[in-house]
Design a protein around this motif. Sequence first.
Motif, PDB file in Angstrom:
ATOM      1  N   CYS A  80       4.754 -11.959   3.414  1.00 52.19           N
ATOM      2  CA  CYS A  80       5.142 -13.374   3.339  1.00 52.19           C
ATOM      3  C   CYS A  80       5.133 -13.917   1.907  1.00 52.19           C
ATOM      4  CB  CYS A  80       4.185 -14.209   4.196  1.00 52.19           C
ATOM      5  SG  CYS A  80       4.488 -15.981   4.070  1.00 52.19           S
ATOM      6  N   PRO A  81       6.255 -14.455   1.450  1.00 54.05           N
ATOM      7  CA  PRO A  81       6.300 -15.012   0.098  1.00 54.05           C
ATOM      8  C   PRO A  81       5.433 -16.264  -0.043  1.00 54.05           C
ATOM      9  CG  PRO A  81       8.350 -15.458   1.267  1.00 54.05           C
ATOM     10  CD  PRO A  81       7.570 -14.515   2.121  1.00 54.05           C
ATOM     11  N   ALA A  82       5.277 -17.006   1.052  1.00 50.06           N
ATOM     12  CA  ALA A  82       4.467 -18.223   0.969  1.00 50.06           C
ATOM     13  C   ALA A  82       3.010 -17.861   0.725  1.00 50.06           C
ATOM     14  CB  ALA A  82       4.623 -19.038   2.256  1.00 50.06           C
ATOM     15  N   LEU A 125      -0.166 -21.230   3.758  1.00 48.48           N
ATOM     16  CA  LEU A 125       0.438 -20.663   4.972  1.00 48.48           C
ATOM     17  C   LEU A 125       0.253 -19.153   5.015  1.00 48.48           C
ATOM     18  CD1 LEU A 125       2.483 -20.541   7.449  1.00 48.48           C
ATOM     19  CD2 LEU A 125       4.288 -20.356   5.753  1.00 48.48           C
ATOM     20  N   PRO A 132       1.590 -16.400   8.033  1.00 51.58           N
ATOM     21  CA  PRO A 132       2.195 -16.334   9.368  1.00 51.58           C
ATOM     22  C   PRO A 132       1.228 -15.802  10.412  1.00 51.58           C
ATOM     23  CG  PRO A 132       3.231 -14.764   7.838  1.00 51.58           C
ATOM     24  CD  PRO A 132       2.345 -15.633   7.031  1.00 51.58           C
ATOM     25  N   CYS A 185       6.915 -22.684   4.715  1.00 52.41           N
ATOM     26  CA  CYS A 185       7.724 -21.536   5.139  1.00 52.41           C
ATOM     27  C   CYS A 185       9.148 -21.627   4.611  1.00 52.41           C
ATOM     28  CB  CYS A 185       7.744 -21.482   6.664  1.00 52.41           C
ATOM     29  SG  CYS A 185       8.848 -20.242   7.311  1.00 52.41           S
ATOM     30  N   THR A 243      11.495 -19.699   5.870  1.00 57.63           N
ATOM     31  CA  THR A 243      12.255 -19.079   6.964  1.00 57.63           C
ATOM     32  C   THR A 243      12.937 -17.775   6.531  1.00 57.63           C
ATOM     33  OG1 THR A 243      14.388 -20.231   6.670  1.00 57.63           O
ATOM     34  CG2 THR A 243      12.729 -21.356   7.997  1.00 57.63           C
ATOM     35  N   CYS A 244      12.291 -17.071   5.599  1.00 52.30           N
ATOM     36  CA  CYS A 244      12.905 -15.842   5.075  1.00 52.30           C
ATOM     37  C   CYS A 244      12.921 -14.742   6.129  1.00 52.30           C
ATOM     38  CB  CYS A 244      12.168 -15.368   3.838  1.00 52.30           C
ATOM     39  SG  CYS A 244      10.565 -14.611   4.184  1.00 52.30           S
ATOM     40  N   GLY A 245      12.074 -14.862   7.143  1.00 48.30           N
ATOM     41  CA  GLY A 245      12.107 -13.901   8.241  1.00 48.30           C
ATOM     42  C   GLY A 245      11.345 -12.605   7.985  1.00 48.30           C
ATOM     43  N   ALA A 246      10.680 -12.495   6.845  1.00 48.73           N
ATOM     44  CA  ALA A 246       9.964 -11.254   6.534  1.00 48.73           C
ATOM     45  C   ALA A 246       8.866 -10.997   7.556  1.00 48.73           C
ATOM     46  CB  ALA A 246       9.385 -11.319   5.129  1.00 48.73           C
ATOM     47  N   CYS A 247       8.225 -12.058   8.031  1.00 47.66           N
ATOM     48  CA  CYS A 247       7.138 -11.900   9.001  1.00 47.66           C
ATOM     49  C   CYS A 247       7.647 -11.291  10.297  1.00 47.66           C
ATOM     50  CB  CYS A 247       6.491 -13.265   9.274  1.00 47.66           C
ATOM     51  SG  CYS A 247       7.645 -14.590   9.605  1.00 47.66           S
TER      52      CYS A 247
HETATM   53  S1  SF4 Z   1       9.558 -16.741   7.397  1.00 46.49           S
HETATM   54 FE1  SF4 Z   1       7.565 -15.770   7.699  1.00 46.49          FE
HETATM   55  S2  SF4 Z   1       7.327 -14.492   5.890  1.00 46.49           S
HETATM   56 FE2  SF4 Z   1       8.964 -15.954   5.385  1.00 46.49          FE
HETATM   57  S3  SF4 Z   1       7.898 -17.661   4.432  1.00 46.49           S
HETATM   58 FE3  SF4 Z   1       8.003 -18.173   6.610  1.00 46.49          FE
HETATM   59  S4  SF4 Z   1       6.065 -17.410   7.432  1.00 46.49           S
HETATM   60 FE4  SF4 Z   1       6.319 -16.430   5.441  1.00 46.49          FE
END
Ligand code: SF4
Lengths: 309, 604
Positions: free
Chosen positions: B248-250, B257, B259, B290, B292-296
């Motif tokens: 997660c970049p956050a 945050l 996830p 977040c 919403t990059c979807g990496a999680c």
């Molecule tokens: S989508 Fe998931 S990985 Fe990306 S910033 Fe949000 S919580 Fe972190």
Amino acid sequence: MKSVWVYSESDSVSNEVAAAAAEVAKGAGLDVQVIELGEARQGVSSPGGKLLIKGSVRNGDSAGAASSAIAKAAAELQPAAVLLGATRTGREIASRLAAKLRVGCMAEITKVATDGTALSGERSVFAGKVVARVSCPLPAVATVKVGAYPRLTAGSASVSEKEVGVVTDQVKVLSREKKTAGAVDLKSAKVIVSAGRGVKKKEDLPMLEELAKEMHGALGCSRPLSSDLGWLPEEHHIGLTGVTVKPDLYLAIGISGQLQHVAGMKDSKVVASINTDKDAPMFQASDYGIIGDLYLVVPALRKALAARG
Amino acid sequence: MAGIDLANAAAYVASAASVAVAIYALSVYARKGSVSLSPGRLVGLSKDEASRLKTGDPVFLMHLSIALGVGLSIVYSLIEPVVGYVPYLRSLVLVFTVPLIAGLVVAFGWRIERYAASKRVEAELKSPPDFVSSSTLLQVVLILAIAFTTAELTIVWFPQLYLVGSVIGVLRNLLVAAYYARPSVNLIAGFDTPLAAVRTPFSLADVMSGKADPETIRAGVSKVSEFDQKSRFSFDSCVEIGACESACPATASGRPLSPRVLVRQVSLLSRKGEDASPFESITEDELWSCTTCGACVASCPVSVKHLDAVYDLRRELVAKGNLDKEKSTMLENLGQKQNPYGFNNNSRAAWAEGLGVDTLASNPKAEYLYWVGCLSSFDQRAQKIAVSLSKILKHAGVSFAILGGEEMCTGDPARRIGEEGRYQELALQNVEKLNSYGVKKIIATCPHCFNTLKNEYPQFGGKYEVVYHTQLISDLIREGKVTVPPDKIQNISVTLHDACYASRYNSVFEEPRAALNAAVADVREMGRHGEKTFCCGAGGSNYWFKVPQQRSIAGIRTEEAAGTGAKAIATECPFCMSMFEDTTRTMNTGMEVRDVAELVAECL
Ligand code: SF4
Ligand SMILES: Cc1cc2nc3c(=O)[nH]c(=O)nc-3n(C[C@H](O)[C@H](O)[C@H](O)COP(=O)(O)OP(=O)(O)OC[C@H]3O[C@@H](n4cnc5c(N)ncnc54)[C@H](O)[C@@H]3O)c2cc1C
Ligand code: SF4
């Protein structure tokens, strides 16, 4: 006779809501009472009478105090409906009042009417795409959308009084203080001098600060100066992720004019900029531009201002 | 010796019984989550896992080792009595144990590292003690399950320890039954749900036509019971693996945050009761952090859908009006000016002046509509992407037109921030416009527009063939319609930053590389690339507001790009471009930022 009560902390909004109340009252055999807290206001008119609520409360007191006072009076006098202006404070008073009286509350309505049993109106939802018709059995509280009714300009009204004694508010105002002198108020400044990365070092900022003072304006900046370099506090930063400003004159000094910056000042009346790069996008967003080194132009500008006195 | 035989027989029965318990647990959760455990699903899952195997993702490999390790040891424990009678069977099993034991040992080490990292994150987030202890419990269980499985597979080499192995196996199977049956079911249910699938909480069209009552619909979630059943099942399936947190970049930027913590908070709240408000433990900044990059979601080995919680809770914040000035200004601009910046929408086509680019109004027969997007319409830097693409298309003789002032924001920023009504309003208007022109094919240069047009508009009646500009450009190069001279760009080394909404959301990552390799001699690769890309920090509408953080996401990525030694960051998204134009400038890296289209256009 049952009455419709009207209250707004703002004189002009009170007159709008009074107009709405006049329409509601007309067919339903109700009378209109415009509420005043503490003392009657000159600019507030009523199509019927005025009810001056007396006690430890003044117009403009906290929403908590205002709602307590109105609730006390209403519990005794039993109005059919209380209409407020849908201002920030009005909304808060309305919800608190409705909760205290245990009656329904409708927000931001227009076309307010009653059939004698319920209060009804319309409110726009989904950014104005859809109109919802709402109604609530009497007695009811509602806020009336600001700007939806013409202001009433009726003459003098008879004033009755109601004493409610001491009203309590959960929130105590400990003191009221002016914003500290250092804090900028860019939103209300008529002139803004704004500094960008064209300024080479922090020590050069006082020069622009002086200029701003001489022009009776405030100093703003582009994001890098506050967020990245930390030369100025965050509240100076203008743009997409900072404050949005609309001064009469915006003077951009050494700012390249990226969209993220321009988005925050594009509605300024007159924009002028100083930049060494004739192709800087800032010039496209400007009414006047000086192609030149700010370290030459700013001193010259200050001299000219001083000469004009 | 009869005593030993008896003990062995008892151990066998216990093993078989513990396997049965685990299978029973699976069936219980399958029923609870209304999930089908049909052979078709299982085959689909195997295929999906096999395709992920190819990516060589280490986290995935570790988890595959655990899953297969558990599988192998269970199978072995069941066939043990007959192993001696089938020639080579034992040797075959022994061969399989080797890579699995290796994978398990690595997984064990990674778990210890994740454990330490997760406790650091919880300390930063000031997670309450009951949260911390519950998370520690799950992580200890996970470490035990790995340790037990490793021990069991090792014991296969030492038949004299059969009894010990069986006891360990029984304990592990009971742990699996108690803790991993639900996540397994969740994986079977959710492995093929596309990342781009966003729940649509209501239909604005139904509201407008009177089919739905605007006063009763709910966009957000204010009690745990209001979450979608599938979403909740997935939150409850979190077993603290922490793959999401490490991707997660956050979290990496020190925003409030994680996830992992987010979904576990929801899950723990449900224990307090169905009416518990998620906002009892989840903060607003946590949700706004977040991108919403979807990496999680993409990295979760058991298919937990963290983003469902982000969207539903942001929607609730919007419904309650808990928006600061930056967010509300953006939404207001979308409502009044049809673009998030508040510029006059009629000036969208200023970049095209003098380029001879048609509008659909003047050339309704054009084969492609080029959907420019807001940033490339208004931002002087990003306008060059539009200019470059037009140059390439004209060079290749592709027939295309733009909408000009008739184009509006796709609504992506509204949807990501949680303002579903405004999003659908824009979507419906755009679909109406596109359909009125009979548009069939669309090209996009912004991955957010691309994703919305391609994956979301069909639901609103807009079905088009949508291509990403890097896809079209690489096709044109391959077909010889765009010829890049052999002395392509030599003077600058380039590294490609994949945009999440192109690569992770839509699997477009080979095409931009093909185009880039055709145009540039020296192309380098960052560690995190393709579907494993690391966000630039602008997604999820983060472009428009600030979130408390220790360092910037774009800054982390810029350092990673600079680490390749490349002199330029190649982008394929106007937002990524804007982020890196800013960081490369303020961090004085001396790096340039160029869209893939710009680099190709330069060679023409
Ligand atoms: S989508 Fe998931 S990985 Fe990306 S910033 Fe949000 S919580 Fe972190
Ligand atoms: C998501 C996001 C949000 C952002 N939000 C904002 C925002 O809200 N507000 C904001 O301001 N920025 C914002 N930015 C940053 C923005 O993109 C630019 O980086 C920033 O505005 C540039 O600041 P600048 O013009 O001061 O610096 P530069 O772009 O470096 O420009 C400096 C200018 O000074 C000129 N100059 C140099 N020397 C002299 C001299 N001696 N005399 C005169 N002129 C000189 C140069 O020609 C140049 O034009 C945001 C960026 C992103 C990615
Ligand atoms: S702006 Fe670019 S990298 Fe960032 S979320 Fe969008 S696609 Fe991801």
